[in-house]
Scaffold this active site. Structure first.
Site, PDB file in Angstrom:
ATOM      1  N   ILE A  67     -43.512 -56.291   3.662  1.00 61.78           N
ATOM      2  CA  ILE A  67     -42.347 -55.728   4.346  1.00 61.78           C
ATOM      3  C   ILE A  67     -42.592 -55.499   5.824  1.00 61.78           C
ATOM      4  O   ILE A  67     -41.741 -54.981   6.530  1.00 61.78           O
ATOM      5  CB  ILE A  67     -41.860 -54.408   3.706  1.00 61.78           C
ATOM      6  CG1 ILE A  67     -42.936 -53.317   3.825  1.00 61.78           C
ATOM      7  CG2 ILE A  67     -41.469 -54.610   2.265  1.00 61.78           C
ATOM      8  CD1 ILE A  67     -42.362 -51.942   3.488  1.00 61.78           C
ATOM      9  N   GLU A  68     -43.767 -55.874   6.293  1.00 59.68           N
ATOM     10  CA  GLU A  68     -44.028 -55.726   7.734  1.00 59.68           C
ATOM     11  C   GLU A  68     -44.074 -57.111   8.356  1.00 59.68           C
ATOM     12  O   GLU A  68     -43.023 -57.719   8.556  1.00 59.68           O
ATOM     13  CB  GLU A  68     -45.298 -54.906   7.958  1.00 59.68           C
ATOM     14  CG  GLU A  68     -45.126 -53.473   7.454  1.00 59.68           C
ATOM     15  CD  GLU A  68     -46.296 -52.554   7.731  1.00 59.68           C
ATOM     16  OE1 GLU A  68     -46.742 -52.482   8.888  1.00 59.68           O
ATOM     17  OE2 GLU A  68     -46.750 -51.908   6.779  1.00 59.68           O
ATOM     18  N   MET A  69     -45.274 -57.634   8.639  1.00 56.62           N
ATOM     19  CA  MET A  69     -45.291 -58.945   9.298  1.00 56.62           C
ATOM     20  C   MET A  69     -45.192 -60.102   8.309  1.00 56.62           C
ATOM     21  O   MET A  69     -44.827 -61.208   8.676  1.00 56.62           O
ATOM     22  CB  MET A  69     -46.533 -59.056  10.188  1.00 56.62           C
ATOM     23  CG  MET A  69     -46.417 -58.148  11.411  1.00 56.62           C
ATOM     24  SD  MET A  69     -47.940 -57.817  12.276  1.00 56.62           S
ATOM     25  CE  MET A  69     -48.184 -59.321  13.164  1.00 56.62           C
ATOM     26  N   HIS A  78     -40.359 -58.175   9.056  1.00 53.58           N
ATOM     27  CA  HIS A  78     -39.966 -59.514   9.488  1.00 53.58           C
ATOM     28  C   HIS A  78     -38.576 -59.893   8.996  1.00 53.58           C
ATOM     29  O   HIS A  78     -37.878 -60.681   9.606  1.00 53.58           O
ATOM     30  CB  HIS A  78     -40.996 -60.544   9.017  1.00 53.58           C
ATOM     31  CG  HIS A  78     -41.013 -60.696   7.516  1.00 53.58           C
ATOM     32  ND1 HIS A  78     -40.329 -61.703   6.861  1.00 53.58           N
ATOM     33  CD2 HIS A  78     -41.599 -59.960   6.551  1.00 53.58           C
ATOM     34  CE1 HIS A  78     -40.516 -61.584   5.558  1.00 53.58           C
ATOM     35  NE2 HIS A  78     -41.280 -60.532   5.341  1.00 53.58           N
ATOM     36  N   ASN A  98     -48.744 -57.423   5.023  1.00 59.05           N
ATOM     37  CA  ASN A  98     -47.843 -56.573   4.256  1.00 59.05           C
ATOM     38  C   ASN A  98     -46.475 -57.250   4.156  1.00 59.05           C
ATOM     39  O   ASN A  98     -45.870 -57.558   5.170  1.00 59.05           O
ATOM     40  CB  ASN A  98     -47.722 -55.203   4.950  1.00 59.05           C
ATOM     41  CG  ASN A  98     -46.937 -54.208   4.126  1.00 59.05           C
ATOM     42  OD1 ASN A  98     -46.062 -54.571   3.340  1.00 59.05           O
ATOM     43  ND2 ASN A  98     -47.252 -52.942   4.300  1.00 59.05           N
TER      44      ASN A  98
END
Lengths: 466, 291
Positions: A270-272, A227, A268
């Site tokens: 570092i993801e969403m 994101h 997560n």
């Protein structure tokens, strides 16, 4: 007590050799050593050098045994004992060497290729390259049989298809879950959630961002940005046919099911990047359309809108993301769909040993060691990162080869952009084999037949609830 | 002559279960040779491991052998041969009843044993310092001669390396599906050659050991050192045992136990020592003189 005397005096009748013999043998041994040393500095070819060195050693040994050890003058039986022990040693080393020699064929890169040729020759098919590649799927490669009778080709294709079905099985239409029914309401909710960017911190990322249904379930990047643009550590695996993964989800298999996996990137950082499952639920609860959709998808549940159910819905949707390919049609009876190169490619795939790990309907596998046959340097230590156990070092899940030609870049870090090189690396590091160009080409031809498409309804972006 | 047993007329060394000294001596020798046969078979197992591994990985042996000091190995060979010579002469002089000469020759043999073990100690010490050991402890990064080894290895294999363009394989476009025209035979395209089996091509991995040593080029070198230490170690143990036996025989000789009629222990000790020498005669070229 012995009565015999001889010119050497009374010493129990045993022969006392004159001293000069020992001196002579000593000098001969020194000379032999010097010769051995200098012979080793002359390159006569590896085999010859060894034979020469051993021959000289045998001569020296014989001198020691015969003279220093008195065998020359002893009862012959002592010599027999020595020779018998040497004989058994020779047997031991000889048979072991024969056995080792048998294994040398495995180092021959052309072995599998030659064997296939011989087998094909026996069946009366001549092997012709037509250079068809992935760009030309569905072209009439099957028409280029030559030499042997078309019947022989047809039977051969049928045989291969029969074997392949045993290897890969039949691709189902959907992968039914064990513990809940796969209803259309659930699947369409899952489809909506798959595209739902409001479930991300920045509001711009959904499952589809990195597992793009329009791109065979991947985003074409080595690793994907989250994101805030931070790149992840591992390549985004394809969501296509992920339902067929037997060893769990993620590159280390740490999620047991699609339903479990679907929730993990959402929270997560570092993801969403959502703070927690509750935050996700809060967002969705604020959208009346979702409240209704969850009620419809989870009938009979008091609070259907839970984070676990989000995962369940997405998982249910993914269970229908299966892509029947040309190879599946071939296995199903359309034997004319595969060109000879592609057929040969499948056979090479099996002969070389790829199918030991990439097998079953998902053409995937369990958790295997990266660098099984030859060490493969990898910063990412796979399952070890999760469990911390030494034996889990460099253990990764065997990914699916379905659509592999479309889901690059490859490997857990997305580090390889050249698929032929991927094939070579796999053969070298997992199977300990050096593939010839022909083998690589054939395998790639086969892999291109594993490409399939999604049902257009599943592929399309749905209208998201408001 | 009578002895403490009260027996008359037989040699004091004659054991009661033998008819005469001759038989006893022959039996002793026979027994010793049977024992030596078992020693041969003991080392045969290790030689078999050596044979199989060298057969399958000649490049490992060629490379690793360079870490061994050939000069020291050759010196040890000469030392053992000389000590074999002196012990053979010692047996002879014992047979002739020359007690003093026997003692001197046995002492010279022992000096050979000590010399051998000293050189062995120096070699092993060096190896341990340079981390040239078995298993995971193998770490030649700090080993001084490795650059020479690589230069020698590269010089020898330069042609093969040139024929195996591993960098090209990595960097260039590897063949796509259209490898050859229809009708071509199945030989790979001429620009890319599969490297010979014993040269492992480098893949894009950095050497895990700093310095010149490239574990991708030659893998599992530590196995050579496992075999080296096993074989020379077992041999070294035999040298020590042999030396102890010779010391014992020396002491008995000084004590005056032996005579021209009975000197069997010297003979048997000599036989054992010769076997130790024999084994080294084979170990030296097989370990030190490869490549």
């Amino acid at each position: 007590m012995s009565e015999t005397k001889d010119s050497h005096g009374d010493h129990g009748g045993h022969h006392v050799p004159p001293a000069w013999i020992f001196h002579a043998v000593f000098v001969a041994l020194i000379i032999g050593t010097v010769i051995t040393y200098y012979a080793s500095t002359i390159d006569m070819g590896r085999q010859v050098n060894i034979v020469v060195a051993l021959a000289i050693a045998v001569v020296k040994a014989s001198l020691v045994c015969a003279f220093f050890m008195h065998l020359r003058w002893d009862k012959p039986f002592n010599t027999v004992i020595l020779l018998v022990s040497l004989g058994f040693t020779a047997l031991f080393l000889g048979i072991s060497t024969l056995d080792t020699a048998e294994n040398e064929w495995r180092k021959d890169p052309g072995y599998a290729e030659r064997k296939m040729q011989e087998a094909r020759a026996r069946q009366g098919i001549s092997y012709e390259r037509d250079g068809h590649g992935a760009k030309e799927t569905g072209s009439s490669g099957g028409g280029s049989h030559s030499g042997g009778a078309a019947d022989a080709g047809e039977t051969h294709a049928a045989e291969v298809a029969a074997k392949a079905v045993k290897q890969f099985g039949v691709l189902p239409k959907e992968v039914a879950p064990k513990d809940y029914p796969l209803t259309d309401a659930l699947v369409s909710l899952g489809q909506q959630l798959y595209w739902e960017t409001r479930m991300s911190k920045s509001g711009t990322i959904s499952c589809n961002s990195c597992h793009d249904l329009g791109r065979f379930g991947v985003d074409g990047l080595p690793t994907s940005p989250g994101h805030d643009g931070t790149l992840g550590g591992r390549n985004s695996p394809t969501s296509f046919n992920a339902a067929l993964n037997v060893a769990g989800q993620f590159w280390d298999g740490r999620a047991d099911s699609l339903e479990q996996q679907a929730t993990m990137p959402i929270t997560n950082p570092i993801e969403m990047g959502m703070e927690s499952g509750d935050a996700v639920v809060a967002v969705l609860a604020g959208i009346p359309g979702y409240v209704e959709a969850f009620k419809a998808a989870f009938p009979g549940e008091e609070t259907p809108l839970t984070f676990a159910n989000v995962g369940k819905a997405i998982g249910a949707f993914e269970r229908r993301l299966l892509t029947p390919s040309r190879f599946d049609a071939f296995m199903g009876g359309a034997h004319e769909l595969l060109s000879p190169q592609e057929l040969g490619g499948y056979e090479t795939f099996v002969d070389v040993g790829c199918a030991t790990c990439h097998t079953g309907p998902g053409i995937n596998g369990g958790i295997e060691k990266l660098g099984k046959a030859a060490f493969f340097e990898s910063k990412d230590q796979g399952v070890f990162e999760e469990t911390g156990k030494e034996r889990d070092r460099q253990m990764f899940k065997v990914p699916t080869l379905r659509n592999v030609t479309e889901t690059g870049p490859w490997f857990h870090d997305g580090g390889q952009t050249d698929l032929p090189q991927v094939v070579r690396i796999m053969a070298k590091h997992q199977l300990g084999k050096e593939l010839s160009d022909a083998q690589v080409a054939d395998i790639l031809a086969f892999l291109s037949t594993l490409t399939g498409e999604l049902d257009s309804k599943l592929k399309a972006k749905p209208t998201l609830p408001q | 002559m009578s002895d403490a047993h009260g027996h008359e007329g037989h040699h004091p060394n004659l054991a009661h279960h033998f008819d005469n000294l001759d038989q006893q001596i022959e039996s002793g020798k026979l027994g010793m040779w049977l024992f030596l046969a078992t020693e041969v078979l003991l080392f045969a197992g290790l030689f078999c491991a050596y044979t199989v591994y060298r057969f399958t990985h000649p490049e490992v042996f060629e490379f690793a052998s360079k870490f061994l000091n050939t000069a020291l190995g050759a010196t040890n060979t000469l030392v053992l041969i000389a000590s074999s010579w002196t012990v053979a002469l010692a047996v002879r002089s014992a047979q002739l009843g020359e007690r003093k000469k026997t003692s001197i020759l046995l002492v010279l043999t022992l000096l050979g044993a000590v010399g051998f073990m000293t050189i062995k100690y120096v070699e092993y010490n060096h190896k341990f310092h340079e981390h040239l050991k078995w298993g995971l402890q193998f770490d030649p990064a700090n080993s001084l001669p490795q650059k020479e080894h690589w230069d020698a290895w590269n010089a020898k294999h330069a042609k093969e390396v040139a024929d195996a363009p591993t960098e090209r394989m990595l960097a260039s476009k590897a063949p796509t599906y259209e490898v050859s025209e229809p009708g071509d035979d199945l030989v790979a395209s001429s620009t890319i050659v599969v490297p010979p089996a014993h040269v492992a091509p480098t893949v894009e991995s950095e050497p895990t050991v700093p310095g010149d040593y490239d574990p991708e080029k030659i893998r599992n070198v530590h196995i050579f050192f496992g075999i080296y230490f096993c074989m020379t170690g077992l041999h070294g143990i035999h040298v020590i045992i042999g030396a102890l036996v010779i010391i014992w025989v020396l002491l008995r000789n000084i004590r005056g136990d032996f005579s021209p009629e009975y000197n069997l222990p010297v003979d048997l000790a000599g036989l054992y020592w010769h076997l130790v020498d024999l084994i080294w005669i084979f170990l030296f070229p097989l370990l030190y003189l490869i490549g």
